[in-house]
Structure formats: structure tokens, C-alpha cells
Design an enzyme around this catalytic site. Structure first.
Site, mmCIF file in Angstrom:
data_model
loop_
_atom_site.group_PDB
_atom_site.id
_atom_site.type_symbol
_atom_site.label_atom_id
_atom_site.label_comp_id
_atom_site.label_asym_id
_atom_site.label_seq_id
_atom_site.Cartn_x
_atom_site.Cartn_y
_atom_site.Cartn_z
ATOM 1 N N SER A 287 -36.588 48.492 -18.340
ATOM 2 C CA SER A 287 -36.590 47.045 -18.402
ATOM 3 C C SER A 287 -36.338 46.600 -19.846
ATOM 4 O O SER A 287 -35.383 47.044 -20.477
ATOM 5 C CB SER A 287 -37.911 46.497 -17.854
ATOM 6 O OG SER A 287 -37.795 45.127 -17.560
ATOM 7 N N LYS A 291 -33.701 48.170 -22.792
ATOM 8 C CA LYS A 291 -32.774 47.572 -23.750
ATOM 9 C C LYS A 291 -32.950 48.236 -25.117
ATOM 10 O O LYS A 291 -31.986 48.565 -25.815
ATOM 11 C CB LYS A 291 -33.029 46.067 -23.883
ATOM 12 C CG LYS A 291 -32.991 45.246 -22.611
ATOM 13 C CD LYS A 291 -33.256 43.772 -22.909
ATOM 14 C CE LYS A 291 -33.776 42.996 -21.716
ATOM 15 N NZ LYS A 291 -32.869 42.913 -20.594
ATOM 16 N N GLU A 342 -36.563 33.286 -23.544
ATOM 17 C CA GLU A 342 -37.674 34.073 -23.024
ATOM 18 C C GLU A 342 -38.368 34.888 -24.104
ATOM 19 O O GLU A 342 -39.596 34.981 -24.124
ATOM 20 C CB GLU A 342 -37.159 35.025 -21.934
ATOM 21 C CG GLU A 342 -38.237 35.948 -21.377
ATOM 22 C CD GLU A 342 -37.692 36.930 -20.350
ATOM 23 O OE1 GLU A 342 -38.385 37.930 -20.071
ATOM 24 O OE2 GLU A 342 -36.577 36.708 -19.830
ATOM 25 N N TRP A 386 -31.960 39.820 -10.551
ATOM 26 C CA TRP A 386 -32.258 39.409 -11.928
ATOM 27 C C TRP A 386 -31.741 40.431 -12.940
ATOM 28 O O TRP A 386 -31.387 40.069 -14.063
ATOM 29 C CB TRP A 386 -33.765 39.213 -12.092
ATOM 30 C CG TRP A 386 -34.169 38.618 -13.409
ATOM 31 C CD1 TRP A 386 -34.817 39.230 -14.443
ATOM 32 C CD2 TRP A 386 -33.940 37.267 -13.836
ATOM 33 N NE1 TRP A 386 -35.003 38.366 -15.485
ATOM 34 C CE2 TRP A 386 -34.481 37.145 -15.144
ATOM 35 C CE3 TRP A 386 -33.335 36.155 -13.241
ATOM 36 C CZ2 TRP A 386 -34.428 35.953 -15.857
ATOM 37 C CZ3 TRP A 386 -33.291 34.966 -13.957
ATOM 38 C CH2 TRP A 386 -33.831 34.878 -15.246
ATOM 39 N N HIS A 422 -39.225 47.824 -9.287
ATOM 40 C CA HIS A 422 -38.686 47.870 -10.637
ATOM 41 C C HIS A 422 -39.320 49.020 -11.425
ATOM 42 O O HIS A 422 -40.542 49.203 -11.416
ATOM 43 C CB HIS A 422 -38.965 46.531 -11.326
ATOM 44 C CG HIS A 422 -38.355 46.383 -12.684
ATOM 45 N ND1 HIS A 422 -37.113 46.874 -13.028
ATOM 46 C CD2 HIS A 422 -38.837 45.770 -13.811
ATOM 47 C CE1 HIS A 422 -36.847 46.575 -14.276
ATOM 48 N NE2 HIS A 422 -37.881 45.912 -14.780
#
Length: 475
Positions: A287, A291, A342, A386, A422
Site C-alpha cells: 500500500s 510506494k 490525503e 481505489w 488488501h
């Protein structure tokens, strides 16, 4: 690049690669005209090619032996010769010499381009057709990411020191009179039969690991929030990285974490007792931490394998494709304009582009090019809009074209599967992870051709809509 062997042997490698090499002495049986070399690690074939013999490893790299360096009497069926066999472990792109490549111009003309930027053309439009040109283009891409999206990655600080005790690595760094310290626990391999052995390969887990790590591989748990906090917008400039470099530094959290990982490797290289082989390091995260793992693999050359899990937009997804998913297909997915509101993963310099990402002279397919030619496995989830599964598949299959141009397609894998939570790796994807670890961290000759999605019709990605450039052969 040449490495002198015993007697008159000279081993010459293709100029675009430098290598981490391990020397293994074996007894070689030489026959003529086709040579086969075997050892207890892997079997390699050697055969004539335009006057030279060829040594192949994993199908992705080639070593040449100058013919005049090898004495072969055609009247003799077999000769025995003791030679040092250079086993290719991890290829690394030869870095350009200082000053060999041009720096970015101060002023850049931003022109809208809805397609994915051509990685094989310099900013000025000139084509990349040689390995040397690719090395400079790769450096240019890294500069573009730092200036306009990630923030500047500082070099090694003035002073780096550390220690290892009781399973914990301590890292100390000093710059311009400021000093910080942080710690990372190292979990040794779980396989009890390996006690007293080593050194071992290790995976640096950004915020923890959610993929299966083999029992003969160590885990280095990196608390990335300690280096750069990532709660929300209020986290800007918070963390030990900013204690060292100032709260107004241009770095977003992702590049700050990369800096922290580099310092961990610095200390691993200079301390003893941890039993970690610094030539066999991987990095992983899922997640938001995925990154971070991708950016670390892109900018830290000492990482041999990058395992990116469900990183979404700003990781394995491309900004352009994510915008099209939302604006043209009405699919609720994360985009650049949302992501900067965010959290603080990216530099404030990126804010000016988030509502017009088509003017960016790069996109995230180029992150793959920064990792190349080292190992890269991208793991994604087609069941979570998403995350932008179409964006990830399109972005990374396009990035794979760079590995193809370099002649190392199996060094990058992409796997997508839905119907799971996830960051929960499906059981049938675990062998993909194991294969990449076995090859890039353990030096095993295994199949790492991984190119799968369970999304119909390439998850909706139509390559001609985004790619109108040709792929050169950079060998």
C-alpha cells in the site's frame, strides 16, 4: 569492462552492465566446438558467436570470452583446465561517469501529452539508441522525479556511523551540525538448521512485510514513520530526516524513507555481527509503504530486488491512466489531485501538476526503468478500484518494455489477482515471490517470467492509446 583471469584468460562483459560477482573455482571440461560448463550452482552453455564464445546466465545476461584467449586444439577432443568461473549474481546498470551526462535545464517547457512519456527519448527529443545513452537518460529520469514529484534525495551525510547489538542495528547520521539516530531490528532466518551459518540475504520491510519471506532469509524491519511521518497533511516536515535537513526540505516522505534505507545499508556495510550479506538485499512494502519500497528500489542501487505490493497510484500506477479511469470511465480510483490532499508522500513541488498530470515529462512506468536491470516484482489487486488495477497493469506492462529493451525481460514480473483483502497475498501468487527471491537474493537459476492478470481484456488497458513510441534494442 574486462577482468583478468589466470594465464591468458580474459573475460569480457557487455559494456552496458557492471556486475556483482562471486568467484567459484571449479574444474571445467572444455570440448570443441560446443562447450558446456557445469558446477553445483547452475549449468551454463558456451558456444561460438561471431568469433567469440558466449557464457549465458538465466538467459538475461551474456559473458564473452575472447577467442584468442582460449587454447583449443581441434585435434584434441577434450581439454581440462582449472579456471575461475565468474557466476553472475546481480546485474547492475553501469552508472555514467561524473559529468558524462547533462543536467536538467533550469527552465523546462511543459507540453500536454496524454500518452505515457517515451522513456527512450531525452527531454530535448533526441532518441536513446545505445546503452551509454540509456544510462544518461536514466539519470535524467531520476532528476525529473526528484525535481517535480518526490523531492531531492540528499547524498550520504557528512558522517554516518552505527553499531549492532542484541539483534538491533543502530544508525547515526550527522549533517551541518545536526545529528540523528534510529534503530532497526534484524530478525535472523527462522530455519533453525542455519544457526551459526551465513551471511544471509535479507529483505528490508518498509513498515513490515505482508508477503512470505523464506525461512533462510533475514528480515530488517524499517520503521519508516520514524524517518518521515505519514499521518496526514500535518505530517509535512515531521520526522528524523527533517530534523537533519530542516522542515522546509523539498523531500516528500517517499524519498525521505529512501534516504533512511540507504543509511541502513551504509551501516550494514561497516559493522559486523549482523550476519547480513549486503550484496543480497531486497526491499518490500504494501500500500503506502509499497510506494516507498518502489521509490527505494528505484533510487538505491544496492538493493538487488524490489517487491512492490498493492501500491496503487503514486506507486505502480501511472498518473495519466488513473486520471482517465476517474474522468473518462467514472471509476472511483485514487488520482494525483486526491493524493496530495490525503498525505505528504510527495514533495510540495508536485502540487502544481496534480490537476494537469499530462504535462509531466515522466510517469510511473519510468520507475521501472530506474530499478532496471535489478530484480522487480509488482504485485497488485484487481478487486480494489481505489488501487487503480487498470492503471497499474498498463503502467507496469509499459515499464516492462524498458526491461525488454535491455534484453532482461524476466528480471521484471507483474502479477495481479483479485478476490482477497488488501495486502493479503493469495496462495497462488506466493510462488512468484519465492521465485524472485530465489533468483535475485539466493543466486538460483529459476524461472522468473511472471506476467499475469485475472482482469479481463488487460483490465481495460489499451496500449495504443498510451504508447506510440518504438522500443529500441539496447544491447
Amino acid at each position: 569492462m574486462s577482468i583478468a583471469g589466470p594465464a591468458s584468460f580474459v573475460h569480457t562483459m557487455e559494456p552496458m552492465f557492471s556486475f556483482h560477482l562471486r568467484v567459484v573455482f571449479i574444474h571445467v571440461i572444455i570440448t570443441h566446438p560446443l562447450l558446456r560448463i557445469s558446477n553445483d550452482i547452475e549449468d551454463l552453455w558456451v558456444g561460438p558467436r561471431k568469433g567469440a564464445s558466449v557464457w549465458r546466465s538465466n538467459g538475461d545476461a551474456t559473458l564473452y570470452i575472447k577467442p584468442q584467449s582460449v587454447f583449443v586444439n581441434p585435434q584434441v577432443a577434450m581439454l581440462q583446465y582449472l579456471v575461475p568461473f565468474l557466476l553472475l549474481a546481480v546485474p547492475a546498470l553501469a552508472l555514467p561517469a561524473p559529468g558524462a551526462c547533462t543536467t536538467l535545464p533550469e527552465n523546462i517547457n511543459f507540453t500536454p501529452n496524454p500518452e505515457l512519456t517515451n522513456p527512450f527519448a531525452f527531454l530535448d527529443g533526441s532518441p536513446v539508441v545505445t546503452p551509454e545513452q540509456w544510462a544518461c537518460r536514466r539519470e535524467e529520469i531520476g532528476q525529473l522525479f526528484q525535481r517535480f514529484e518526490l523531492g531531492t534525495l540528499p547524498p550520504r551525510p557528512e558522517k554516518v556511523s552505527g553499531s549492532f547489538a542484541n539483534g538491533v542495528l543502530t544508525v547515526n547520521a550527522t549533517e551541518a551540525g545536526n545529528s540523528i539516530s534510529f534503530t532497526v531490528p534484524i530478525t535472523p532466518p527462522k530455519n533453525a538448521t542455519l544457526a551459526g551459518k551465513g551471511p544471509f540475504a535479507a529483505v528490508i520491510a518498509v513498515g513490515g512485510a505482508s508477503i512470505p519471506i523464506p525461512s533462510d532469509v533475514a528480515i530488517i524491519n524499517f520503521n519508516n514513520n520514524d524517518i518521515a511521518l505519514q499521518n496526514d497533511q500535518s505530517s509535512r516536515g515531521v520526522g528524523k530526516f527533517f530534523t537533519l535537513y530542516g522542515t522546509n526540505h523539498s523531500a516528500g516522505a517517499l524519498i525521505a524513507w529512501t534516504w533512511g534505507i540507504s543509511r541502513i545499508i551504509d551501516v550494514l556495510e561497516t559493522t559486523q555481527g549482523h550476519n547480513i550479506d549486503v550484496k543480497r538485499l531486497g526491499v518490500t512494502g504494501c500500500s503506502r509503504n509499497g510506494k516507498g519500497a518502489y521509490v527505494a528500489g528505484a533510487f538505491e542501487e544496492r538493493i538487488a530486488l524490489t517487491l512492490v505490493q498493492e501500491s496503487g497510484s503514486g506507486g505502480a500506477g501511472c498518473w495519466r491512466i488513473s486520471d482517465d479511469m476517474l474522468n473518462k470511465q467514472n471509476i472511483t480510483t485514487q488520482t494525483a489531485s486526491e493524493i496530495v490532499q490525503e498525505n505528504v508522500w510527495f514533495s510540495p513541488n508536485f502540487n502544481q501538476f496534480v490537476n494537469e498530470v499530462t504535462v509531466l515529462p515522466f510517469d510511473h512506468h519510468m520507475l521501472a526503468g530506474l530499478v532496471a536491470p535489478r530484480g522487480l516484482l509488482v504485485i497488485d489487486n484487481t478487486g480494489i478500484d481505489w488501487l487503480g488495477p487498470e492503471s497499474v497493469w498498463g503502467c507496469q506492462t509499459t515499464g516492462h518494455l524498458i526491461f525488454e529493451a535491455l534484453g532482461i525481460p524476466s528480471s521484471m514480473g507483474i502479477t495481479q489477482e483479485g478476490n482477497h483483502d488488501h495486502c493479503a497475498l493469495p496462495a497462488d501468487e506466493a510462488p512468484d515471490v519465492t521465485a524472485f527471491i530465489n533468483r535475485f537474493l539466493k543466486g538460483q537459476q529459476v524461472n522468473t517470467t511472471v506476467f499475469d492478470t485475472d482482469g479481463p481484456n488487460n483490465v481495460g488497458f489499451v496500449q495504443p492509446n498510451y504508447v506510440n513510441w518504438k522500443v529500441p534494442r539496447l544491447l
